[in-house]
Enzyme design. Structure first.
Site, PDB file in Angstrom:
ATOM      1  N   ALA A 199      -4.556 -18.170 -97.662  1.00  0.00           N
ATOM      2  CA  ALA A 199      -4.115 -18.337 -96.281  1.00  0.00           C
ATOM      3  C   ALA A 199      -3.927 -16.985 -95.609  1.00  0.00           C
ATOM      4  CB  ALA A 199      -2.804 -19.117 -96.242  1.00  0.00           C
ATOM      5  N   GLY A 209      -4.866 -19.395-102.284  1.00  0.00           N
ATOM      6  CA  GLY A 209      -5.568 -20.584-101.814  1.00  0.00           C
ATOM      7  C   GLY A 209      -7.070 -20.484-101.930  1.00  0.00           C
ATOM      8  N   GLU A 224      -7.672 -21.709-105.297  1.00  0.00           N
ATOM      9  CA  GLU A 224      -7.428 -23.153-105.330  1.00  0.00           C
ATOM     10  C   GLU A 224      -8.609 -23.921-104.724  1.00  0.00           C
ATOM     11  OE1 GLU A 224      -2.794 -24.057-105.286  1.00  0.00           O
ATOM     12  OE2 GLU A 224      -3.363 -22.736-103.626  1.00  0.00           O
ATOM     13  N   GLU A 282       1.447 -16.413-105.759  1.00  0.00           N
ATOM     14  CA  GLU A 282       2.435 -16.977-104.836  1.00  0.00           C
ATOM     15  C   GLU A 282       3.877 -16.782-105.300  1.00  0.00           C
ATOM     16  OE1 GLU A 282      -1.340 -19.314-103.892  1.00  0.00           O
ATOM     17  OE2 GLU A 282      -0.417 -18.329-105.613  1.00  0.00           O
TER      18      GLU A 282
END
Length: 258
Positions: free
Chosen positions: A67, A113, A116, A136
């Protein structure tokens, strides 16, 4: 001056190549790009001229670093929670829900992300300089894009906990050893290798590929007996396909000539 598009799309010979196009931000995903991708992938899944999808990042520095934290830092907690419920939660299954095979072509950094997203893909080709991380926890939260569910299913709970709870980085070699990527190639060969794999898959009748992917995905979620029942129905679906009938007829003709 017209702003550069946030993603690039090229479709040829049954293969769609999607390029995250924010190289100046290491291809991080802002809200606008996320919305574009949420429209793009379901649309590609519906296209009859697309059999395989390859996703990559612009430039050689990064596949995607997750992000856009600069954008996120400007939002209130209430705004972020609302977006998590109504937008991000849907994107966490975006690639996984595509019925066609999705191949990740990874160059450079693949983090948070961004990684992911790779966990949602079916196969991954990585450059020999690729660097992976789920950092994170070092920022005070945790991988909320599916890693806590998908990673243990791939490498087991203990290794998944190590990677997530330490927030450490791992390289392409370790990723291959853990079974997190399919192949390591030189940086300048990543797209060539990904496209070769995509072409091989695209050459097969699509019904068998799609049903095989569905059955394989189901194996991660159901006990053996239920999975075998799912396989039965998926196999029968193939038998109703014109592609299968054409392949069978061709096989019979070849046998008669030999």
């Amino acid at each position: 001056m017209t702003a550069a598009p946030l993603h690039l799309l090229a479709v040829e010979d049954g293969i769609a190549v999607v390029t995250l196009n924010r190289p100046e931000a290491l291809n991080s995903i802002n809200r606008a790009l996320r919305l574009e991708l949420m429209e793009l992938f379901p649309a590609l899944d519906l296209r009859q001229d697309v059999r395989v999808i390859v996703i990559t990042g612009a430039g050689d520095k990064a596949f995607c670093t997750g992000a856009d934290l600069k954008e996120r830092s400007a939002r209130t907690t209430q705004e972020m929670v609302h977006e998590r419920h109504h937008l991000t939660a849907k994107s966490n299954t975006l690639l996984a829900n595509v019925s066609k095979p999705v191949i990740a072509a990874i160059k450079g950094y693949c983090m948070a992300g961004g990684y992911e997203m790779v966990l949602q893909c079916d196969m991954a080709i990585a450059s020999d300089n690729a660097i992976f991380s789920l950092p994170e926890v070092t920022h005070g939260f945790f991988p909320g894009g599916g890693a806590c569910q998908r990673l243990p299913r791939l490498i087991g709970y203990q290794l998944a906990k190590e990677l997530i709870l330490t927030g450490r980085r791992w390289d392409a070699r370790e990723a291959k050893e853990l079974g997190l990527i399919n192949r390591i190639v030189p940086l300048d060969k990543v797209m060539e290798e990904a496209m070769a794999m995509a072409r091989q898959i695209a050459s097969h009748p699509s019904i068998g590929v799609v049903q095989a992917k569905r059955a394989l995905n189901q194996s991660m979620e159901t006990p053996l007996a239920a999975g075998l029942r799912f396989d039965l129905e998926a196999w029968i679906a193939c038998m109703h396909s014109d592609e299968w009938k054409e392949k069978l007829a061709g096989f019979v003709r070849k046998e008669r000539k030999s």
